[in-house]
Design a protein around this motif. Structure first.
Motif, PDB file in Angstrom:
ATOM      1  N   SER A 161       0.824  -1.212   0.000  1.00  9.48           N
ATOM      2  CA  SER A 161       0.000   0.000   0.000  1.00  9.48           C
ATOM      3  C   SER A 161       0.855   1.257   0.000  1.00  9.48           C
ATOM      4  O   SER A 161       0.481   2.273  -0.595  1.00  9.48           O
ATOM      5  CB  SER A 161      -0.923  -0.005   1.218  1.00  9.48           C
ATOM      6  OG  SER A 161      -1.804  -1.112   1.181  1.00  9.48           O
ATOM      7  N   THR A 162       2.013   1.204   0.664  1.00  8.23           N
ATOM      8  CA  THR A 162       2.890   2.376   0.661  1.00  8.23           C
ATOM      9  C   THR A 162       3.453   2.638  -0.738  1.00  8.23           C
ATOM     10  O   THR A 162       3.640   3.797  -1.136  1.00  8.23           O
ATOM     11  CB  THR A 162       4.052   2.183   1.643  1.00  8.23           C
ATOM     12  OG1 THR A 162       4.841   1.049   1.261  1.00  8.23           O
ATOM     13  CG2 THR A 162       3.537   2.001   3.060  1.00  8.23           C
ATOM     14  N   ILE A 163       3.715   1.558  -1.506  1.00  4.04           N
ATOM     15  CA  ILE A 163       4.194   1.732  -2.875  1.00  4.04           C
ATOM     16  C   ILE A 163       3.119   2.404  -3.723  1.00  4.04           C
ATOM     17  O   ILE A 163       3.394   3.335  -4.494  1.00  4.04           O
ATOM     18  CB  ILE A 163       4.602   0.375  -3.479  1.00  4.04           C
ATOM     19  CG1 ILE A 163       5.814  -0.188  -2.735  1.00  4.04           C
ATOM     20  CG2 ILE A 163       4.906   0.514  -4.972  1.00  4.04           C
ATOM     21  CD1 ILE A 163       6.242  -1.562  -3.200  1.00  4.04           C
ATOM     22  N   ILE A 164       1.882   1.946  -3.583  1.00  8.56           N
ATOM     23  CA  ILE A 164       0.780   2.550  -4.339  1.00  8.56           C
ATOM     24  C   ILE A 164       0.599   4.002  -3.931  1.00  8.56           C
ATOM     25  O   ILE A 164       0.381   4.892  -4.775  1.00  8.56           O
ATOM     26  CB  ILE A 164      -0.511   1.749  -4.117  1.00  8.56           C
ATOM     27  CG1 ILE A 164      -0.366   0.341  -4.712  1.00  8.56           C
ATOM     28  CG2 ILE A 164      -1.702   2.471  -4.745  1.00  8.56           C
ATOM     29  CD1 ILE A 164      -1.555  -0.550  -4.478  1.00  8.56           C
ATOM     30  N   ALA A 165       0.702   4.290  -2.628  1.00  8.34           N
ATOM     31  CA  ALA A 165       0.557   5.667  -2.158  1.00  8.34           C
ATOM     32  C   ALA A 165       1.661   6.551  -2.729  1.00  8.34           C
ATOM     33  O   ALA A 165       1.403   7.702  -3.134  1.00  8.34           O
ATOM     34  CB  ALA A 165       0.590   5.699  -0.630  1.00  8.34           C
ATOM     35  N   SER A 174       4.834  11.208   1.898  1.00  8.85           N
ATOM     36  CA  SER A 174       5.854  11.610   2.872  1.00  8.85           C
ATOM     37  C   SER A 174       5.229  12.347   4.049  1.00  8.85           C
ATOM     38  O   SER A 174       5.662  12.175   5.197  1.00  8.85           O
ATOM     39  CB  SER A 174       6.899  12.504   2.185  1.00  8.85           C
ATOM     40  OG  SER A 174       7.553  11.809   1.139  1.00  8.85           O
ATOM     41  N   ILE A 175       4.199  13.146   3.789  1.00  5.47           N
ATOM     42  CA  ILE A 175       3.550  13.920   4.850  1.00  5.47           C
ATOM     43  C   ILE A 175       2.913  12.999   5.886  1.00  5.47           C
ATOM     44  O   ILE A 175       2.951  13.266   7.092  1.00  5.47           O
ATOM     45  CB  ILE A 175       2.511  14.883   4.245  1.00  5.47           C
ATOM     46  CG1 ILE A 175       3.224  15.992   3.475  1.00  5.47           C
ATOM     47  CG2 ILE A 175       1.613  15.482   5.330  1.00  5.47           C
ATOM     48  CD1 ILE A 175       2.302  16.902   2.713  1.00  5.47           C
ATOM     49  N   VAL A 176       2.334  11.882   5.426  1.00  4.20           N
ATOM     50  CA  VAL A 176       1.659  10.974   6.364  1.00  4.20           C
ATOM     51  C   VAL A 176       2.623   9.973   6.996  1.00  4.20           C
ATOM     52  O   VAL A 176       2.189   9.038   7.668  1.00  4.20           O
ATOM     53  CB  VAL A 176       0.501  10.222   5.671  1.00  4.20           C
ATOM     54  CG1 VAL A 176      -0.549  11.193   5.180  1.00  4.20           C
ATOM     55  CG2 VAL A 176       1.020   9.357   4.524  1.00  4.20           C
ATOM     56  N   GLY A 177       3.919  10.143   6.786  1.00  3.60           N
ATOM     57  CA  GLY A 177       4.900   9.341   7.497  1.00  3.60           C
ATOM     58  C   GLY A 177       5.529   8.207   6.729  1.00  3.60           C
ATOM     59  O   GLY A 177       6.281   7.418   7.304  1.00  3.60           O
ATOM     60  N   ALA A 180       9.905   7.747   1.999  1.00  2.67           N
ATOM     61  CA  ALA A 180       9.961   7.767   0.540  1.00  2.67           C
ATOM     62  C   ALA A 180      11.213   7.068   0.007  1.00  2.67           C
ATOM     63  O   ALA A 180      11.141   6.351  -0.998  1.00  2.67           O
ATOM     64  CB  ALA A 180       9.916   9.212   0.043  1.00  2.67           C
ATOM     65  N   GLN A 181      12.339   7.246   0.668  1.00  4.30           N
ATOM     66  CA  GLN A 181      13.575   6.629   0.188  1.00  4.30           C
ATOM     67  C   GLN A 181      13.508   5.105   0.263  1.00  4.30           C
ATOM     68  O   GLN A 181      13.909   4.402  -0.663  1.00  4.30           O
ATOM     69  CB  GLN A 181      14.762   7.142   1.003  1.00  4.30           C
ATOM     70  CG  GLN A 181      15.071   8.616   0.771  1.00  4.30           C
ATOM     71  CD  GLN A 181      16.324   9.064   1.502  1.00  4.30           C
ATOM     72  OE1 GLN A 181      16.896   8.311   2.274  1.00  4.30           O
ATOM     73  NE2 GLN A 181      16.739  10.290   1.257  1.00  4.30           N
ATOM     74  N   ARG A 182      12.988   4.596   1.366  1.00  2.00           N
ATOM     75  CA  ARG A 182      12.893   3.148   1.526  1.00  2.00           C
ATOM     76  C   ARG A 182      11.930   2.544   0.505  1.00  2.00           C
ATOM     77  O   ARG A 182      12.202   1.478  -0.074  1.00  2.00           O
ATOM     78  CB  ARG A 182      12.443   2.814   2.945  1.00  2.00           C
ATOM     79  CG  ARG A 182      12.351   1.323   3.234  1.00  2.00           C
ATOM     80  CD  ARG A 182      12.001   1.062   4.683  1.00  2.00           C
ATOM     81  NE  ARG A 182      13.032   1.579   5.581  1.00  2.00           N
ATOM     82  CZ  ARG A 182      12.952   1.524   6.898  1.00  2.00           C
ATOM     83  NH1 ARG A 182      11.886   0.996   7.481  1.00  2.00           N
ATOM     84  NH2 ARG A 182      13.935   1.998   7.634  1.00  2.00           N
ATOM     85  N   VAL A 183      10.803   3.219   0.269  1.00  2.00           N
ATOM     86  CA  VAL A 183       9.830   2.717  -0.701  1.00  2.00           C
ATOM     87  C   VAL A 183      10.423   2.746  -2.103  1.00  2.00           C
ATOM     88  O   VAL A 183      10.217   1.821  -2.897  1.00  2.00           O
ATOM     89  CB  VAL A 183       8.525   3.526  -0.624  1.00  2.00           C
ATOM     90  CG1 VAL A 183       7.582   3.129  -1.753  1.00  2.00           C
ATOM     91  CG2 VAL A 183       7.851   3.319   0.718  1.00  2.00           C
ATOM     92  N   ALA A 184      11.167   3.796  -2.422  1.00  2.00           N
ATOM     93  CA  ALA A 184      11.791   3.882  -3.742  1.00  2.00           C
ATOM     94  C   ALA A 184      12.790   2.746  -3.941  1.00  2.00           C
ATOM     95  O   ALA A 184      12.831   2.116  -5.005  1.00  2.00           O
ATOM     96  CB  ALA A 184      12.477   5.231  -3.904  1.00  2.00           C
ATOM     97  N   MET A 185      13.585   2.456  -2.927  1.00  2.00           N
ATOM     98  CA  MET A 185      14.547   1.353  -3.023  1.00  2.00           C
ATOM     99  C   MET A 185      13.838   0.020  -3.191  1.00  2.00           C
ATOM    100  O   MET A 185      14.248  -0.819  -4.013  1.00  2.00           O
ATOM    101  CB  MET A 185      15.426   1.339  -1.772  1.00  2.00           C
ATOM    102  CG  MET A 185      16.363   2.524  -1.651  1.00  2.00           C
ATOM    103  SD  MET A 185      17.198   2.605  -0.037  1.00  2.00           S
ATOM    104  CE  MET A 185      18.113   1.072  -0.040  1.00  2.00           C
ATOM    105  N   LEU A 186      12.770  -0.189  -2.431  1.00  2.00           N
ATOM    106  CA  LEU A 186      12.017  -1.438  -2.538  1.00  2.00           C
ATOM    107  C   LEU A 186      11.397  -1.580  -3.925  1.00  2.00           C
ATOM    108  O   LEU A 186      11.407  -2.674  -4.510  1.00  2.00           O
ATOM    109  CB  LEU A 186      10.926  -1.479  -1.472  1.00  2.00           C
ATOM    110  CG  LEU A 186       9.987  -2.686  -1.502  1.00  2.00           C
ATOM    111  CD1 LEU A 186      10.765  -3.978  -1.288  1.00  2.00           C
ATOM    112  CD2 LEU A 186       8.895  -2.547  -0.452  1.00  2.00           C
TER     113      LEU A 186
END
Length: 283
Positions: A161-165, A174-177, A180-186
């Motif tokens: 869900s974080t990837i979709i967000a 990023s505002i909701v916590g 972003a860097q970790r999701v981009a790497m994943l």
């Protein structure tokens, strides 16, 4: 039915490559031309693991997936992250640079000759008069199983869900916590795994060579444009459309024109629906 089998084979491979490409597009919002090089490196690593290290087919695929995933993450950190706030042309040029660098490295390591990857699945299965090589059946089963697994991961897990967000709105995520860097790497790691698996599945019925990613990544761009930029269902359906179009086009028209069919379909579909098949219309 023979062409249906061939279409499912091509559609499965194109769909896997396009899925990785559309996931990265959701994060970068620029075409990642380096994805074609990741596909090529995946095939070479699996080929090398089988021939030089004596690994089995599936273990070689896992090694290739791990190597390409790590390579994709490194490229995201070293190349794309510094260009996050740059204009669209800069990440695009950087992606082309990564593509050319990896192709030159592959040619230096493994040479420019065409290589044939061996597969343990060499039998021919007769399905009611349809000649079905076991490797093609494996491609269809593995590709669509991986697509289903990815869909479940993105829709049924918090990480997915974080990837979709992030793909929908990076700043809002990023505002909701959301990190972003970790999701981009994943996301880059997942795209690398998809490219490596697709290459290892398709290499035994194709050839392995440094420029093998060019045509595949070009068709993957056609697919994500047809399906709608950033649309995951669109990438799957677009891959099947191109796969079936090429298979039936090669049979009923000519094999000389099968690679052109994808681009003819692109013009026809976009002339009727410019935003793609699955993109949401603006209001």
């Amino acid at each position: 039915m023979q062409q249906v089998l061939n279409g499912l084979t091509l559609g499965g491979i194109y769909g896997l490559v396009a899925l990785g490409l559309t996931l990265v597009y959701g994060i970068l919002h620029v075409p990642n031309f380096a994805h074609g090089a990741f596909y090529m490196v995946g095939a070479f690593v699996a080929f090398h693991a089988m021939n030089a290290w004596g690994l089995g087919y599936w273990l070689a695929m896992l090694v290739a997936a791990g190597v390409v995933a790590a390579m994709a993450v490194v490229s995201e950190r070293l190349v794309f992250t510094p260009l996050r706030n740059a204009s669209g042309i800069h990440p695009m040029v950087a992606a082309i640079g990564v593509l050319l660098f990896l192709e030159a490295a592959a040619q230096a390591l493994w040479g420019a000759d065409f290589q044939r990857m061996q597969t343990p699945y060499t039998s021919i299965i007769d399905l009611g008069g349809v000649t079905a090589p076991a490797q093609r059946l494996l491609i269809i089963a593995a590709a669509f199983a991986l697509m289903v697994a990815l869909h479940l991961f993105l829709t049924r897990t918090v990480v997915g869900s974080t990837i979709i967000a992030m793909a929908q709105n990076r700043d809002g995520a990023s505002i909701v916590g959301i990190d972003a860097q970790r999701v981009a790497m994943l996301t880059f790691a997942i795209s690398g795994v998809l490219a490596a698996v697709a290459a290892t599945l398709y290499a035994p019925i194709n050839l392995v060579y440094p420029a093998m990613g060019h045509l595949v990544i070009t068709k993957a761009f056609v697919i994500i444009i047809l399906g709608g930029m950033g649309s995951i269902p669109g990438a799957i359906v677009g891959g099947l459309i191109i796969g079936f179009a090429e298979s039936f086009g090669a049979y009923y028209i000519s094999t000389d024109y099968k690679d052109i069919i994808a681009f003819v379909l692109l013009v026809v579909i976009l002339s009727m629906r410019p935003e793609g098949l699955f993109a949401k219309r603006g209001r």
